[in-house]
Design a protein around this motif. Structure first.
Motif, PDB file in Angstrom:
ATOM      1  N   TYR A   5      -8.081  -0.294   0.292  1.00  0.00           N
ATOM      2  CA  TYR A   5      -7.349   0.350  -0.806  1.00  0.00           C
ATOM      3  C   TYR A   5      -6.764  -0.702  -1.747  1.00  0.00           C
ATOM      4  N   LEU A   6      -6.154  -1.729  -1.179  1.00  0.00           N
ATOM      5  CA  LEU A   6      -5.543  -2.773  -1.996  1.00  0.00           C
ATOM      6  C   LEU A   6      -6.595  -3.512  -2.829  1.00  0.00           C
ATOM      7  N   CYS A  16       0.838  -1.201   0.000  1.00  0.00           N
ATOM      8  CA  CYS A  16       0.000   0.000   0.000  1.00  0.00           C
ATOM      9  C   CYS A  16       0.871   1.247   0.000  1.00  0.00           C
ATOM     10  N   ILE A  30      -6.262   0.230   4.696  1.00  0.00           N
ATOM     11  CA  ILE A  30      -5.202  -0.255   3.812  1.00  0.00           C
ATOM     12  C   ILE A  30      -5.699  -1.425   2.968  1.00  0.00           C
TER      13      ILE A  30
END
Length: 258
Positions: free
Chosen positions: A185-186, A37, A182
Motif C-alpha cells: 500500500y505504501l 499506513c 501494508i
C-alpha cells in the motif's frame, strides 16, 4: 474508489464496531510503515465518508535513539500537516522510568506511551486511540505467549478493541492486514516512512520471533502462518468473550437470588 486494504479496514471497523458513535480518534503515529499506513487509510476513509470522526495525530518521542528520535518527530509532524490534520507530540523519559521502577526498556516504553496517549486523547476530546498493530504483530504475540505458556485468553493475542482508560478505547484497525499488504500500500501510493534500526536487533524477543522463529516455522507450514495464527487469535478471542459473558450471567443469576 477505495484501495483493497482500505476496503478491508472499512469492513473490519464495521464488523467490530470500532469508532462507532465517536467524536474523535487519536491516531498514534511513530513514523514507521505501519502507523503511516494507518494514518493515510483512516484519513481516506474519513474523506470518503466511511468514517465520521475527528482525526488527531499523536507522536510519542521515547528519547531512546538520540537525534533519530527527534527526526521521527519532525517527520510525523510534516506528514500530519500535509494531510491537514492536527498533531500533538509528547516526550517521555523511558530510561529514567525503567531505572526507577526496575522495568525492561520495552515495558517502560509501552507503559509511558499508553499513558501519554490516554492523556492526549482526553485533552483533544477523543474517545478512541488507534494504533498500527497488524496481523504479523498478532502472530508474533501468539507465539510469544505460547513460549511462556498460556490459556485461551492469551491465545486471543492482540484484540481489535480493548479499554484503555475511563471512557477511552484502544483500537487496532490494521489487524485485518499483513505487513506485506501494508508495504504494498505504501509503495503503491509513494508514501515514505521512517526505519527504526532497533527493529532488526534480535536481542529483543519480539524481533527474534519476527526475524528467526516465524520464517523458520513458515518453512514447514502449508498455508500462510501469519494468517493461520491470526485466525487462531480471533477464534480464541471469541471463545474467551463467550465464556466471560456466560460467567457474568451465571454470577448475576446467583447473586440476585432471593
Amino acid at each position: 474508489m477505495l484501495d483493497n486494504i482500505e476496503k478491508k479496514v472499512a469492513e473490519f471497523l464495521r464488523l467490530h464496531g470500532i469508532f462507532a458513535g465517536t467524536g474523535g480518534v487519536l491516531i498514534a503515529v511513530s513514523g514507521g510503515a505501519d502507523s503511516i499506513c494507518l494514518l493515510h487509510v483512516l484519513k481516506t476513509l474519513r474523506d470518503e465518508r466511511f468514517l465520521e470522526a475527528k482525526l488527531v495525530c499523536a507522536h510519542i518521542n521515547h528519547q531512546l535513539r538520540g537525534q533519530a528520535s527527534d527526526v521521527d518527530q519532525c517527520f510525523v509532524s510534516e506528514c500530519a500537516g500535509a494531510l491537514g490534520l492536527p498533531v500533538v507530540a509528547r516526550s517521555v523519559d523511558v530510561p529514567a522510568c525503567a531505572r526507577t521502577h526496575k522495568l525492561s526498556i520495552e515495558t517502560a516504553a509501552r507503559q509511558l506511551r499508553f499513558a501519554a496517549l490516554a492523556e492526549i486523547a482526553r485533552e483533544q476530546g477523543c474517545s478512541w486511540v488507534a494504533t498500527g498493530h497488524h496481523k504479523n504483530d498478532n502472530a508474533e504475540t501468539v507465539i510469544q505467549r505460547l513460549r511462556r505458556g498460556t490459556g485461551f485468553r492469551g491465545l486471543a493475542g492482540i484484540r481489535p478493541i480493548r479499554p484503555l482508560d475511563d471512557d477511552l478505547w484502544l483500537a487496532r484497525p490494521l489487524l485485518c492486514a499483513t505487513r506485506d499488504e501494508i508495504l504494498r500500500y505504501l509503495r503503491k501510493h509513494a508514501l515514505q516512512w521512517q526505519e527504526d534500526h532497533t527493529n532488526a536487533d534480535t536481542v529483543y524477543m519480539r524481533n527474534y520471533i519476527r526475524h528467526r522463529m516465524l520464517p523458520l516455522l513458515q518453512q514447514d507450514a502449508q498455508a500462510c502462518l501469519v494468517d493461520e495464527l491470526s485466525e487462531l487469535a480471533m477464534s480464541a478471542g471469541r471463545l474467551y468473550d463467550r465464556v466471560r459473558e456466560q460467567a457474568e450471567e451465571a454470577w448475576d443469576a446467583m447473586t440476585h437470588r432471593d
